[in-house]
Design a protein around this motif. Structure first.
Motif, PDB file in Angstrom:
ATOM      1  N   GLY A 145      30.418  34.434  47.790  1.00 21.59           N
ATOM      2  CA  GLY A 145      29.490  33.839  46.826  1.00 21.59           C
ATOM      3  C   GLY A 145      29.583  32.319  46.838  1.00 21.59           C
ATOM      4  O   GLY A 145      28.557  31.629  46.807  1.00 21.59           O
ATOM      5  N   LYS A 146      30.811  31.805  46.914  1.00 17.77           N
ATOM      6  CA  LYS A 146      31.001  30.353  46.974  1.00 17.77           C
ATOM      7  C   LYS A 146      30.420  29.782  48.266  1.00 17.77           C
ATOM      8  O   LYS A 146      29.790  28.727  48.264  1.00 17.77           O
ATOM      9  CB  LYS A 146      32.481  30.004  46.852  1.00 17.77           C
ATOM     10  CG  LYS A 146      33.040  30.210  45.456  1.00 17.77           C
ATOM     11  CD  LYS A 146      34.524  29.930  45.391  1.00 17.77           C
ATOM     12  CE  LYS A 146      35.077  30.230  44.002  1.00 17.77           C
ATOM     13  NZ  LYS A 146      36.535  30.051  43.954  1.00 17.77           N
ATOM     14  N   GLU A 147      30.646  30.507  49.386  1.00 15.60           N
ATOM     15  CA  GLU A 147      30.096  30.057  50.665  1.00 15.60           C
ATOM     16  C   GLU A 147      28.582  30.047  50.622  1.00 15.60           C
ATOM     17  O   GLU A 147      27.940  29.103  51.101  1.00 15.60           O
ATOM     18  CB  GLU A 147      30.564  30.979  51.806  1.00 15.60           C
ATOM     19  CG  GLU A 147      31.862  30.588  52.429  1.00 15.60           C
ATOM     20  CD  GLU A 147      32.199  31.462  53.624  1.00 15.60           C
ATOM     21  OE1 GLU A 147      31.390  31.559  54.566  1.00 15.60           O
ATOM     22  OE2 GLU A 147      33.282  32.057  53.594  1.00 15.60           O
ATOM     23  N   VAL A 148      28.006  31.105  50.060  1.00 16.46           N
ATOM     24  CA  VAL A 148      26.548  31.192  49.951  1.00 16.46           C
ATOM     25  C   VAL A 148      26.024  30.032  49.103  1.00 16.46           C
ATOM     26  O   VAL A 148      25.022  29.403  49.447  1.00 16.46           O
ATOM     27  CB  VAL A 148      26.119  32.553  49.357  1.00 16.46           C
ATOM     28  CG1 VAL A 148      24.680  32.550  48.899  1.00 16.46           C
ATOM     29  CG2 VAL A 148      26.355  33.668  50.366  1.00 16.46           C
ATOM     30  N   GLU A 149      26.705  29.732  48.017  1.00 19.57           N
ATOM     31  CA  GLU A 149      26.286  28.637  47.142  1.00 19.57           C
ATOM     32  C   GLU A 149      26.351  27.302  47.886  1.00 19.57           C
ATOM     33  O   GLU A 149      25.452  26.472  47.766  1.00 19.57           O
ATOM     34  CB  GLU A 149      27.166  28.614  45.886  1.00 19.57           C
ATOM     35  CG  GLU A 149      26.632  27.785  44.766  1.00 19.57           C
ATOM     36  CD  GLU A 149      25.303  28.257  44.215  1.00 19.57           C
ATOM     37  OE1 GLU A 149      24.516  27.393  43.775  1.00 19.57           O
ATOM     38  OE2 GLU A 149      25.020  29.469  44.238  1.00 19.57           O
ATOM     39  N   LYS A 150      27.432  27.100  48.685  1.00 19.07           N
ATOM     40  CA  LYS A 150      27.555  25.873  49.461  1.00 19.07           C
ATOM     41  C   LYS A 150      26.419  25.751  50.473  1.00 19.07           C
ATOM     42  O   LYS A 150      25.804  24.695  50.607  1.00 19.07           O
ATOM     43  CB  LYS A 150      28.905  25.834  50.198  1.00 19.07           C
ATOM     44  CG  LYS A 150      30.079  25.446  49.319  1.00 19.07           C
ATOM     45  CD  LYS A 150      31.400  25.716  49.990  1.00 19.07           C
ATOM     46  CE  LYS A 150      31.872  24.649  50.899  1.00 19.07           C
ATOM     47  NZ  LYS A 150      33.229  24.908  51.434  1.00 19.07           N
ATOM     48  N   GLU A 151      26.138  26.843  51.171  1.00 19.28           N
ATOM     49  CA  GLU A 151      25.072  26.843  52.167  1.00 19.28           C
ATOM     50  C   GLU A 151      23.714  26.633  51.503  1.00 19.28           C
ATOM     51  O   GLU A 151      22.841  25.954  52.047  1.00 19.28           O
ATOM     52  CB  GLU A 151      25.076  28.147  52.982  1.00 19.28           C
ATOM     53  CG  GLU A 151      26.276  28.300  53.884  1.00 19.28           C
ATOM     54  CD  GLU A 151      26.399  27.191  54.916  1.00 19.28           C
ATOM     55  OE1 GLU A 151      25.371  26.777  55.497  1.00 19.28           O
ATOM     56  OE2 GLU A 151      27.526  26.710  55.137  1.00 19.28           O
ATOM     57  N   LYS A 152      23.557  27.209  50.330  1.00 18.61           N
ATOM     58  CA  LYS A 152      22.309  27.042  49.579  1.00 18.61           C
ATOM     59  C   LYS A 152      22.115  25.566  49.222  1.00 18.61           C
ATOM     60  O   LYS A 152      21.024  25.008  49.391  1.00 18.61           O
ATOM     61  CB  LYS A 152      22.354  27.902  48.317  1.00 18.61           C
ATOM     62  CG  LYS A 152      21.142  27.838  47.445  1.00 18.61           C
ATOM     63  CD  LYS A 152      21.343  28.757  46.246  1.00 18.61           C
ATOM     64  CE  LYS A 152      20.366  28.490  45.149  1.00 18.61           C
ATOM     65  NZ  LYS A 152      20.637  29.305  43.963  1.00 18.61           N
TER      66      LYS A 152
END
Length: 132
Positions: free
Chosen positions: A62-69
């Motif tokens: 979730g954190k990675e997805v947020e960073k990529e977002k």
């Protein structure tokens, strides 16, 4: 009584202090239940560990997805900024081109006028020198 068992295993005194006889099947059930409870608790621990690892991994994802977002949003904003800058630059260049065209037109007219003046002056000088 079965052979090899003591009287303590067969008899017990309940809460009211009455002497009771315990059947062999009933006597084994608590130990079976204890084993099953232990197995259940072990499985629950395994489940909690697996679930904990899964939850932790999902949080990381979730954190990675947020960073990529956020990176994608930043890249999109940057592209929009670059597009706006190019559009502004294009308009500025169009304005310069129009200005230079106007200047060229004005200079051509000025050249024509000066050429006419030069021709008139040469003609005047030529007539003036011939008259002398």
């Amino acid at each position: 009584m079965a052979t090899g068992t003591s009287a303590k295993e067969w008899f017990y005194i309940d809460k009211l202090r009455h002497l009771r006889i315990l059947e062999p099947e009933i006597r084994q059930k608590p130990s079976e239940l204890t084993v099953k409870c232990k197995e259940f608790l072990d499985k629950m621990k395994q489940f909690e560990q697996t679930e904990g690892g899964l939850t932790e991994r999902l949080e990381e994802l979730g954190k990675e997805v947020e960073k990529e977002k956020l990176k994608a949003i930043g890249a999109r904003n940057l592209l929009e900024l670059v597009a706006n800058q190019r559009e502004t630059q294009r308009r500025q260049l169009q304005a310069k081109i129009s200005e230079k065209r106007m200047q060229l037109k004005r200079l051509r007219i000025e050249q024509e006028i000066l050429s006419e003046v030069e021709a008139k002056q040469k003609s005047f000088i030529h007539h003036f020198t011939l008259q002398r």
